[in-house]
Design a protein around this motif. Structure first.
Motif, PDB file in Angstrom:
ATOM      1  N   GLU A 276       1.188  -1.440   0.162  1.00 35.21           N
ATOM      2  CA  GLU A 276       0.131   0.242   0.330  1.00 35.21           C
ATOM      3  C   GLU A 276       0.933   1.110  -0.003  1.00 35.21           C
ATOM      4  O   GLU A 276       0.734   1.940  -0.311  1.00 35.21           O
TER       5      GLU A 276
ATOM      6  N   LYS B 164       4.211   1.394  -0.866  1.00 29.59           N
ATOM      7  CA  LYS B 164       4.095   1.888  -2.261  1.00 29.59           C
ATOM      8  C   LYS B 164       3.472   2.034  -3.618  1.00 29.59           C
ATOM      9  O   LYS B 164       3.981   3.255  -4.464  1.00 29.59           O
ATOM     10  N   GLU B 165       2.374   2.102  -3.880  1.00 28.20           N
ATOM     11  CA  GLU B 165       0.904   2.258  -4.885  1.00 28.20           C
ATOM     12  C   GLU B 165       0.831   4.329  -4.205  1.00 28.20           C
ATOM     13  O   GLU B 165       1.354   4.818  -4.730  1.00 28.20           O
TER      14      GLU B 165
ATOM     15  N   THR C   8       3.488   6.400  -5.960  1.00 28.75           N
ATOM     16  CA  THR C   8       3.800   6.668  -7.254  1.00 28.75           C
ATOM     17  C   THR C   8       2.654   7.743  -7.593  1.00 28.75           C
ATOM     18  O   THR C   8       3.312   8.196  -8.243  1.00 28.75           O
TER      19      THR C   8
END
Length: 288
Positions: free
Chosen positions: A212, A214-215, A218
């Motif tokens: 989560e 990492k997302e 982005t």
């Protein structure tokens, strides 16, 4: 074992003084007192420390001590300490020696029989940990990971089986790549927390799984000092590349070393974090 001799009264003292990690009100009364009474302040960055000294009206001379000049500075500081001077050592923020200069000076003072006195105070890692929501005990402080991707992933693989909550420091500019590497090496479902701008106006905690976070990174860019905490190895994480030795065989291996069957069963249960009855049944083949 080497027993440290009593410190010599004619020698000076080295005080390790923590400084605020953001909020100046976190400076302790004792810390201010020691800085005011010191003959010299050894600072990681004299310009940065001068702001702190100005705020508390401290008029004591400084001498820089950082990773690029410590080999030259330590003999100079030791000479002053041997003359009986009191020296306070500070880093830019938090505890000296924690991912900052200081440990080499401490080691040199101990070698020379000079008193080293540590003051309690702010440190980012534990400040973030107790509000993270992750397990506080045990914890493993790492600090800054290697910058190169290859080196960082190799280090993360060494940390992958640690059960303790891990504490890392990271630049906001490298945080996205670090989280990405952790998703490749660790289980992406491990819980993790990004603590940003601790003790400052824009203090923020971002909690979620590694996947989560990492997302989130982005689509979002973070600013400010960051502390990253990651949950230790999960119970369901098993390295399937390694052959799993049957419980019965594990018990037999301990028996071969001289343990009684009962003690061997207890040891296998402890090492595998299983109930003793489960291992007992496996050893006596009661599950079949």
């Amino acid at each position: 074992m080497k027993k440290q001799k009593s410190y010599q009264d004619e020698l000076g003292k080295l005080y390790l003084v923590p400084t605020p990690i953001g909020n100046l009100e976190d400076m302790t009364v004792r810390g201010v007192k020691i800085l005011k009474e010191a003959d010299l302040i050894a600072s990681e960055d004299t310009r940065n420390t001068q702001k702190l000294l100005n705020h508390f009206k401290i008029e004591v001379a400084q001498k820089s001590l950082h990773e690029h000049n410590y080999k030259q500075r330590i003999p100079e500081i030791l000479k002053l300490l041997k003359k009986g001077q009191t020296i306070a050592q500070v880093s830019d923020a938090g505890m000296p020696s924690i991912s900052d200069p200081g440990q080499e000076l401490v080691a040199a003072c101990i070698q020379e029989g000079i008193a080293v006195i540590s003051l309690p105070g702010p440190t980012a890692g534990l400040t973030a940990l107790i509000a993270s929501g992750l397990n506080v005990q045990p914890n493993y402080f790492y600090g800054f990971l290697p910058r190169r991707k290859k080196d960082q992933k190799a280090e993360l693989k060494q940390l992958a089986t640690i059960k303790a909550t891990m504490i890392f420091y990271e630049s906001p500019y490298r945080l996205k790549n670090t989280i990405s590497n952790m998703n490749e090496v660790f289980n992406p479902q491990r819980n993790a927390v990004i603590c940003r701008e601790l003790t400052k106006i824009h203090e923020e905690y971002l909690r979620g799984t590694l996947a989560e976070l990492k997302e989130y990174l982005t689509e979002n860019t973070l600013k400010g000092e960051c502390c990253l905490l990651v949950e230790g190895q999960l119970e369901q994480e098993v390295d399937r590349s390694l052959p799993q030795v049957p419980l019965k065989e594990q018990v037999e291996q301990f028996i071969a070393t001289g343990l009684s069957p009962n003690d061997a069963i207890k040891e296998v249960a402890k090492q595998n974090k299983l109930k003793k009855q489960k291992v007992y049944n496996a050893y006596h083949e009661l599950n079949k």
